[in-house]
Write a protein that holds these residues in place. Structure first.
Motif, short mmCIF file in Angstrom:
data_model
loop_
_atom_site.label_atom_id
_atom_site.label_comp_id
_atom_site.label_asym_id
_atom_site.label_seq_id
_atom_site.Cartn_x
_atom_site.Cartn_y
_atom_site.Cartn_z
N TRP A 143 14.27 5.74 -7.19
CA TRP A 143 15.36 5.54 -8.15
C TRP A 143 15.33 4.13 -8.75
CZ3 TRP A 143 20.11 2.66 -7.24
CH2 TRP A 143 21.07 2.83 -8.24
N LEU A 144 14.93 3.15 -7.92
CA LEU A 144 14.81 1.78 -8.42
C LEU A 144 13.58 1.57 -9.29
CD1 LEU A 144 15.84 -0.30 -5.25
CD2 LEU A 144 17.12 -0.08 -7.40
N GLY A 145 12.71 2.57 -9.33
CA GLY A 145 11.52 2.47 -10.17
C GLY A 145 10.30 1.92 -9.47
N LEU A 146 10.33 1.85 -8.13
CA LEU A 146 9.18 1.33 -7.39
C LEU A 146 8.14 2.41 -7.19
CD1 LEU A 146 11.31 -0.90 -6.84
CD2 LEU A 146 10.29 -1.16 -4.58
N GLU A 147 6.90 1.98 -7.15
CA GLU A 147 5.78 2.86 -6.82
C GLU A 147 4.98 2.21 -5.70
OE1 GLU A 147 3.53 3.50 -10.35
OE2 GLU A 147 5.12 4.60 -11.39
N TRP A 148 4.43 3.03 -4.83
CA TRP A 148 3.68 2.51 -3.69
C TRP A 148 2.50 3.43 -3.42
CZ3 TRP A 148 8.67 4.29 -3.69
CH2 TRP A 148 8.89 5.54 -3.11
N GLU A 149 1.55 2.89 -2.66
CA GLU A 149 0.36 3.67 -2.33
C GLU A 149 0.67 4.72 -1.27
OE1 GLU A 149 -2.99 1.28 -1.36
OE2 GLU A 149 -2.87 0.08 -3.18
N THR A 150 -0.05 5.80 -1.33
CA THR A 150 0.05 6.83 -0.32
C THR A 150 -1.33 7.04 0.33
OG1 THR A 150 -0.34 8.54 -2.00
CG2 THR A 150 1.96 8.01 -1.46
N PRO A 151 -1.40 7.56 1.56
CA PRO A 151 -0.26 8.00 2.37
C PRO A 151 0.52 6.84 2.95
CG PRO A 151 -2.28 8.18 3.63
CD PRO A 151 -2.70 7.77 2.25
N VAL A 152 1.78 7.10 3.22
CA VAL A 152 2.64 6.11 3.86
C VAL A 152 2.33 6.07 5.36
CG1 VAL A 152 5.04 5.61 4.47
CG2 VAL A 152 4.46 6.34 2.14
N ARG A 153 2.23 4.88 5.92
CA ARG A 153 1.98 4.76 7.36
C ARG A 153 3.30 4.87 8.12
NH1 ARG A 153 -2.07 2.57 10.87
NH2 ARG A 153 -1.21 1.66 12.77
N ARG A 154 3.35 5.81 9.06
CA ARG A 154 4.49 5.94 9.96
C ARG A 154 4.04 5.43 11.33
NH1 ARG A 154 4.42 10.60 6.97
NH2 ARG A 154 6.31 11.03 5.74
N GLN A 155 4.78 4.49 11.87
CA GLN A 155 4.37 3.91 13.15
C GLN A 155 4.32 4.95 14.26
OE1 GLN A 155 7.18 0.64 13.63
NE2 GLN A 155 5.66 -0.81 12.86
N SER A 156 5.20 5.93 14.22
CA SER A 156 5.24 6.93 15.28
C SER A 156 3.96 7.76 15.36
CB SER A 156 6.45 7.86 15.09
OG SER A 156 6.35 8.55 13.85
N GLU A 157 3.14 7.71 14.31
CA GLU A 157 1.89 8.45 14.29
C GLU A 157 0.69 7.63 14.76
OE1 GLU A 157 1.70 9.67 10.23
OE2 GLU A 157 3.27 11.21 10.44
N HIS A 158 0.96 6.38 15.18
CA HIS A 158 -0.15 5.48 15.49
C HIS A 158 0.05 4.74 16.82
CE1 HIS A 158 -1.98 6.01 11.51
NE2 HIS A 158 -0.74 6.04 11.07
N PHE A 159 0.70 5.39 17.77
CA PHE A 159 0.94 4.73 19.05
C PHE A 159 -0.36 4.32 19.74
CE2 PHE A 159 5.30 6.94 19.49
CZ PHE A 159 5.95 5.82 18.98
N ALA A 160 -1.43 5.06 19.53
CA ALA A 160 -2.70 4.71 20.17
C ALA A 160 -3.18 3.32 19.75
CB ALA A 160 -3.76 5.76 19.85
N ASP A 161 -2.91 2.94 18.50
CA ASP A 161 -3.30 1.60 18.03
C ASP A 161 -2.58 0.51 18.81
OD1 ASP A 161 -4.97 2.66 16.07
OD2 ASP A 161 -3.37 2.70 14.57
N TYR A 162 -1.30 0.74 19.06
CA TYR A 162 -0.50 -0.27 19.78
C TYR A 162 -0.86 -0.30 21.26
CZ TYR A 162 1.97 0.99 15.51
OH TYR A 162 2.28 1.32 14.21
#
Length: 289
Positions: A64-83
């Motif tokens: 709504w604010l007019g922002l655009e961002w790259e995809t895919p979006v990183r969700r931390q919950s999908e990357h616990f192995a990295d941590y």
């Protein structure tokens, strides 16, 4: 020369407010001005408070604010192995230990020690000594499934990091002027911070430095309330061999009582402002753009 990479990284534990809008818009503006990229990261490591409907609302508000961002979006919950891998590296350096004291235990001990210091967020420093329990006993209790947190032995961590790179600090960039200064880090002010818990294999400090490195973030632009936390992040970056982004910590928006806008105090959300008929242009003006 590679393009600069910025990121906006909200937690889906409530609705965005004007303070979030300021940070997101500033990241977007700096990325555009520098010919860079804007990433959106969902910091959803809290399994209790994080909700997908709040995540959906984040996408709607930013769009709504007019922002655009790259995809895919990183969700931390999908990357616990990295941590978990990063935590294992720190553990291999002998810098991590399990602690079993509850928040209530900490409060009781601190209550009996008038003048006990607090960290920059106002929480009492961890008052227990790592040496009070042997490593074998800690390992036995972890294996038995007792509730625990994994903490960074901050004194040893700082000593090791200084050996590796010299005095700790970071480059702070003023968003308006572009002027840079070196800020000295003070990680000891935080005491033995939590890096992970039994039920969640990471905490904010560890996840954010791992994510920034894996996503190639070159510029971290966030609120001034997180400036002190950069001291912890610099220690972890050095110990894990991760690059140091440039940092900008912008001024916060305050309410009529002089308090920073916050989900926890019920600051008016962007969705509510939109429902009242406020336009994206008006929100941008109120956020300082």
């Amino acid at each position: 020369m590679a393009s600069p990479v910025f990121r906006f990284a909200p937690s889906p534990n409530g609705l965005l407010h004007l303070g979030h809008a300021r940070s997101a818009l500033l990241n977007d503006a700096l990325a555009r001005d520098g010919g860079g990229r804007l990433l959106l990261r969902i910091e959803d490591i809290d399994p209790v408070r994080s909700r997908r409907d709040f995540e959906t609302a984040i996408f709607e508000d930013l769009g709504w604010l007019g922002l655009e961002w790259e995809t895919p979006v990183r969700r931390q919950s999908e990357h616990f192995a990295d941590y978990e891998a990063a935590l294992a590296r720190l553990d291999a350096l002998g810098l991590v230990y399990a602690s079993f004291e509850s928040r209530g235990d900490i409060r009781r001990v601190v209550a009996g020690r008038p003048g006990w210091p607090s960290d920059p967020d106002g929480a009492p420093l961890f008052p227990f000594s790592r040496s009070a329990m042997g490593a074998e006993e800690r390992a036995r209790r972890v294996a038995a499934g007792e509730p625990h947190a994994f903490r960074l032995d901050m004194r040893q961590a700082v000593a090791r990091a200084v050996e590796m790179t010299g005095p700790l600090g970071w480059r702070e960039i003023d968003a308006a002027s572009g002027a840079a200064e070196r800020v000295a880090a003070d990680p000891l002010a935080w005491g033995d911070v939590i890096l992970a818990r039994k039920e969640v294999p990471t905490a904010y400090h560890l996840a954010v430095v791992v994510d920034d490195a894996l996503q190639g973030v070159t510029h971290v632009v966030r609120g001034a309330d997180l400036k002190a936390a950069t001291s912890v992040h610099r220690v972890l970056q050095v110990l894990l061999g991760l690059p140091a982004p440039l940092y900008t910590h912008h001024a916060l928006l305050l309410d009529a009582e002089g308090c920073k806008l916050s989900k926890s105090i019920g600051s008016q959300s962007l969705a509510a402002l939109r429902a009242e008929g406020m336009t994206p242009a008006e929100v941008r003006r109120r956020a300082g753009f």
